[in-house]
Design a protein around this motif. Structure first.
Motif, PDB file in Angstrom:
ATOM      1  N   THR A   5     -28.084   0.132  19.285  1.00 15.78           N
ATOM      2  CA  THR A   5     -27.319  -1.097  19.495  1.00 15.78           C
ATOM      3  C   THR A   5     -25.912  -0.744  19.964  1.00 15.78           C
ATOM      4  N   ILE A   6     -25.445  -1.502  20.923  1.00 17.91           N
ATOM      5  CA  ILE A   6     -24.119  -1.272  21.515  1.00 17.91           C
ATOM      6  C   ILE A   6     -23.378  -2.590  21.531  1.00 17.91           C
ATOM      7  N   ASP A   7     -22.307  -2.674  20.772  1.00 12.11           N
ATOM      8  CA  ASP A   7     -21.516  -3.906  20.724  1.00 12.11           C
ATOM      9  C   ASP A   7     -20.145  -3.635  21.317  1.00 12.11           C
ATOM     10  N   VAL A   8     -19.873  -4.299  22.418  1.00 13.63           N
ATOM     11  CA  VAL A   8     -18.566  -4.164  23.063  1.00 13.63           C
ATOM     12  C   VAL A   8     -17.697  -5.313  22.574  1.00 13.63           C
ATOM     13  N   GLU A   9     -16.623  -4.971  21.877  1.00 15.87           N
ATOM     14  CA  GLU A   9     -15.764  -6.010  21.307  1.00 15.87           C
ATOM     15  C   GLU A   9     -14.884  -6.617  22.400  1.00 15.87           C
ATOM     16  N   PRO A  10     -14.514  -7.884  22.210  1.00 18.17           N
ATOM     17  CA  PRO A  10     -13.603  -8.515  23.178  1.00 18.17           C
ATOM     18  C   PRO A  10     -12.298  -7.731  23.274  1.00 18.17           C
ATOM     19  N   LYS A  11     -11.744  -7.746  24.443  1.00 17.53           N
ATOM     20  CA  LYS A  11     -10.532  -6.968  24.668  1.00 17.53           C
ATOM     21  C   LYS A  11      -9.380  -7.553  23.857  1.00 17.53           C
ATOM     22  N   GLY A  12      -8.760  -6.695  23.029  1.00 21.75           N
ATOM     23  CA  GLY A  12      -7.654  -7.163  22.210  1.00 21.75           C
ATOM     24  C   GLY A  12      -6.363  -6.435  22.507  1.00 21.75           C
ATOM     25  N   GLY A  13      -6.446  -5.383  23.281  1.00 19.58           N
ATOM     26  CA  GLY A  13      -5.254  -4.605  23.617  1.00 19.58           C
ATOM     27  C   GLY A  13      -5.554  -3.755  24.835  1.00 19.58           C
ATOM     28  N   ALA A  14      -4.854  -2.652  24.954  1.00 21.39           N
ATOM     29  CA  ALA A  14      -5.069  -1.789  26.123  1.00 21.39           C
ATOM     30  C   ALA A  14      -6.420  -1.104  26.065  1.00 21.39           C
ATOM     31  N   ALA A  15      -6.854  -0.780  24.835  1.00 23.50           N
ATOM     32  CA  ALA A  15      -8.116  -0.049  24.688  1.00 23.50           C
ATOM     33  C   ALA A  15      -9.241  -0.984  24.264  1.00 23.50           C
ATOM     34  N   ARG A  16     -10.437  -0.594  24.625  1.00 27.87           N
ATOM     35  CA  ARG A  16     -11.634  -1.377  24.301  1.00 27.87           C
ATOM     36  C   ARG A  16     -12.384  -0.696  23.161  1.00 27.87           C
ATOM     37  N   VAL A  17     -12.879  -1.464  22.215  1.00 26.81           N
ATOM     38  CA  VAL A  17     -13.646  -0.914  21.099  1.00 26.81           C
ATOM     39  C   VAL A  17     -15.136  -1.180  21.337  1.00 26.81           C
ATOM     40  N   VAL A  18     -15.919  -0.117  21.245  1.00 30.11           N
ATOM     41  CA  VAL A  18     -17.372  -0.220  21.391  1.00 30.11           C
ATOM     42  C   VAL A  18     -18.000   0.351  20.120  1.00 30.11           C
ATOM     43  N   ARG A  19     -18.902  -0.410  19.527  1.00 29.72           N
ATOM     44  CA  ARG A  19     -19.592   0.063  18.316  1.00 29.72           C
ATOM     45  C   ARG A  19     -21.011   0.481  18.683  1.00 29.72           C
ATOM     46  N   LEU A  20     -21.288   1.769  18.387  1.00 26.60           N
ATOM     47  CA  LEU A  20     -22.586   2.353  18.739  1.00 26.60           C
ATOM     48  C   LEU A  20     -23.345   2.651  17.443  1.00 26.60           C
ATOM     49  N   ALA A  21     -24.581   2.190  17.367  1.00 28.70           N
ATOM     50  CA  ALA A  21     -25.361   2.396  16.139  1.00 28.70           C
ATOM     51  C   ALA A  21     -26.817   2.671  16.484  1.00 28.70           C
ATOM     52  N   GLY A  22     -27.527   3.226  15.481  1.00 27.51           N
ATOM     53  CA  GLY A  22     -28.951   3.480  15.664  1.00 27.51           C
ATOM     54  C   GLY A  22     -29.230   4.815  16.323  1.00 27.51           C
ATOM     55  N   THR A  23     -30.178   4.820  17.222  1.00 28.51           N
ATOM     56  CA  THR A  23     -30.661   6.058  17.833  1.00 28.51           C
ATOM     57  C   THR A  23     -30.403   6.055  19.333  1.00 28.51           C
ATOM     58  N   VAL A  24     -29.746   7.109  19.794  1.00 29.45           N
ATOM     59  CA  VAL A  24     -29.550   7.293  21.233  1.00 29.45           C
ATOM     60  C   VAL A  24     -30.316   8.544  21.644  1.00 29.45           C
ATOM     61  N   ASP A  25     -31.430   8.359  22.311  1.00 28.39           N
ATOM     62  CA  ASP A  25     -32.236   9.510  22.751  1.00 28.39           C
ATOM     63  C   ASP A  25     -32.610   9.334  24.216  1.00 28.39           C
ATOM     64  N   ALA A  26     -33.566  10.114  24.673  1.00 30.45           N
ATOM     65  CA  ALA A  26     -33.925  10.070  26.095  1.00 30.45           C
ATOM     66  C   ALA A  26     -34.482   8.716  26.501  1.00 30.45           C
ATOM     67  N   TYR A  27     -35.003   7.966  25.521  1.00 32.20           N
ATOM     68  CA  TYR A  27     -35.563   6.647  25.815  1.00 32.20           C
ATOM     69  C   TYR A  27     -34.489   5.562  25.827  1.00 32.20           C
ATOM     70  N   THR A  28     -33.516   5.666  24.935  1.00 35.66           N
ATOM     71  CA  THR A  28     -32.556   4.564  24.770  1.00 35.66           C
ATOM     72  C   THR A  28     -31.203   4.804  25.443  1.00 35.66           C
ATOM     73  N   PHE A  29     -30.935   6.058  25.867  1.00 32.50           N
ATOM     74  CA  PHE A  29     -29.582   6.322  26.367  1.00 32.50           C
ATOM     75  C   PHE A  29     -29.214   5.526  27.619  1.00 32.50           C
ATOM     76  N   PRO A  30     -30.186   5.084  28.470  1.00 33.61           N
ATOM     77  CA  PRO A  30     -29.766   4.294  29.638  1.00 33.61           C
ATOM     78  C   PRO A  30     -28.977   3.035  29.267  1.00 33.61           C
ATOM     79  N   ARG A  31     -29.231   2.478  28.083  1.00 29.81           N
ATOM     80  CA  ARG A  31     -28.459   1.303  27.651  1.00 29.81           C
ATOM     81  C   ARG A  31     -27.002   1.667  27.440  1.00 29.81           C
ATOM     82  N   LEU A  32     -26.777   2.823  26.828  1.00 35.49           N
ATOM     83  CA  LEU A  32     -25.401   3.280  26.611  1.00 35.49           C
ATOM     84  C   LEU A  32     -24.738   3.578  27.946  1.00 35.49           C
ATOM     85  N   GLU A  33     -25.486   4.224  28.816  1.00 37.10           N
ATOM     86  CA  GLU A  33     -24.932   4.554  30.130  1.00 37.10           C
ATOM     87  C   GLU A  33     -24.551   3.295  30.890  1.00 37.10           C
TER      88      GLU A  33
END
Lengths: 131, 186
Positions: A5-33
């Motif tokens: 799961t990848i949750d991109v938080e609304p922009k609140g400042g100069a930097a963006r916060v992304v929360r990454l959870a669960g499993t990132v492997d050869a099957y799921t990494f395209p979502r992160l990419e």
């Protein structure tokens, strides 16, 4: 095993916060990419990746993070990690990436680091030969 | 870690703990990791070491699917290529064999592969990708004690990964099963 799961938080400042959870492997990494590519396309080059819920990341996922960090740095941004679980840190350290990526205990510290002017870890460049 | 290219497949006299034939599709990698981690834990490895072994096998299978089978999803190929996974629990070691039906290949030299992680620029045609490559084999080599690659008589390859339950006598500084995964000393 949890899905990725990848949750991109609304922009609140100069930097963006992304929360990454669960499993990132050869099957799921395209979502992160895809999510990180979208941030770059939108001009977000300062990103804090909160990994508290990350259970597994393979070389494909780590390669995505390194690739994003390199491209962000080319645009004067960076990818900074926060709340890395110990087992995930072992893998990052095993590959030598703890010397290349900035890692913080909390999202707040990672966000604050973008306002600091301290020395940055080793640059990610083709001339760098650290494993 | 020792490594070799054998002239033929390794022969084992011990019955396998697991013998499994899996479609060569990334979709099944989570199942492979769970299976190998459970088998390694049952063989006596602590959970951290078992997870590291499972990660090495995960990387090996990912390489087969992506490089050996071209990364094409299994449903689109006929006949579907498969990966044969074998786990042997010996008294002193766990051996995981990953066999495929892909074209013969050789492992890149360790010193060349060590330079790859995060440092290579995208190849032509990969400009849209932000992924870096070349870390899977590095993980395998750092986690496992021995890596052996052999061609199969009927075609294909068999990658044999060994992890000793106690420090291997011939390997100075080899890690015990319970030790955390650490970088090799240069």
């Amino acid at each position: 095993m949890k899905d990725c799961t990848i949750d991109v938080e609304p922009k609140g400042g100069a930097a963006r916060v992304v929360r990454l959870a669960g499993t990132v492997d050869a099957y799921t990494f395209p979502r992160l990419e895809f999510a990180l590519q979208e941030l770059l396309r939108g001009g977000d080059t300062q990103v804090v990746l909160v990994c508290q819920g990350l259970e597994y990341i393979s070389s494909a996922g780590l390669g995505t993070l390194i690739g994003f960090a390199r491209r962000a740095r080319e645009k004067r941004g960076d990818l900074r990690l926060a709340q890395i679980p110990p087992r995930i840190f072992q893998i990052i350290d095993l590959l030598g990436f703890s010397q290349v990526l900035e890692i913080y205990d909390s999202p707040d510290l990672a966000l604050a680091s973008f306002g600091a002017t301290g020395p940055r870890p080793a640059e990610i460049s083709p001339d760098d030969r650290k494993p | 870690m020792t490594e070799s290219h054998s002239p033929g497949p390794a022969v084992s006299t011990s019955p396998p703990l697991i013998l499994l034939r899996i479609p060569g599709d990334h979709f099944y990698q989570g199942a492979i990791r769970r299976l190998v981690a459970d088998a390694a834990h049952r063989a006596g490895f602590p959970s951290d070491a078992a997870a590291a072994i499972a990660m090495a096998v995960d990387e090996a299978c990912a390489n087969v699917v992506e490089h050996g089978y071209g990364g094409v999803p299994q449903p689109l190929r006929s006949p579907p290529p498969a990966i044969e996974l074998q786990v042997e629990d010996h008294a002193d070691r766990l051996v995981v064999s990953i066999c495929d039906s892909a074209s013969p290949y050789r492992l890149p030299a360790a010193h060349a592969e060590l330079q790859l992680p995060g440092l290579s620029r995208p190849a032509p045609g990969e400009a849209e990708s932000i992924r870096e490559r070349g870390m899977g084999l590095l993980i395998i080599r750092r986690v496992m004690d021995e890596v052996q690659l052999a061609p199969l008589p009927a075609g294909g390859n068999c990658l044999r990964l060994t992890k000793y339950k106690a420090p291997a006598p011939a390997l100075a500084g080899a890690r015990p099963p319970g030790a955390a995964v650490q970088p090799e000393t240069p």
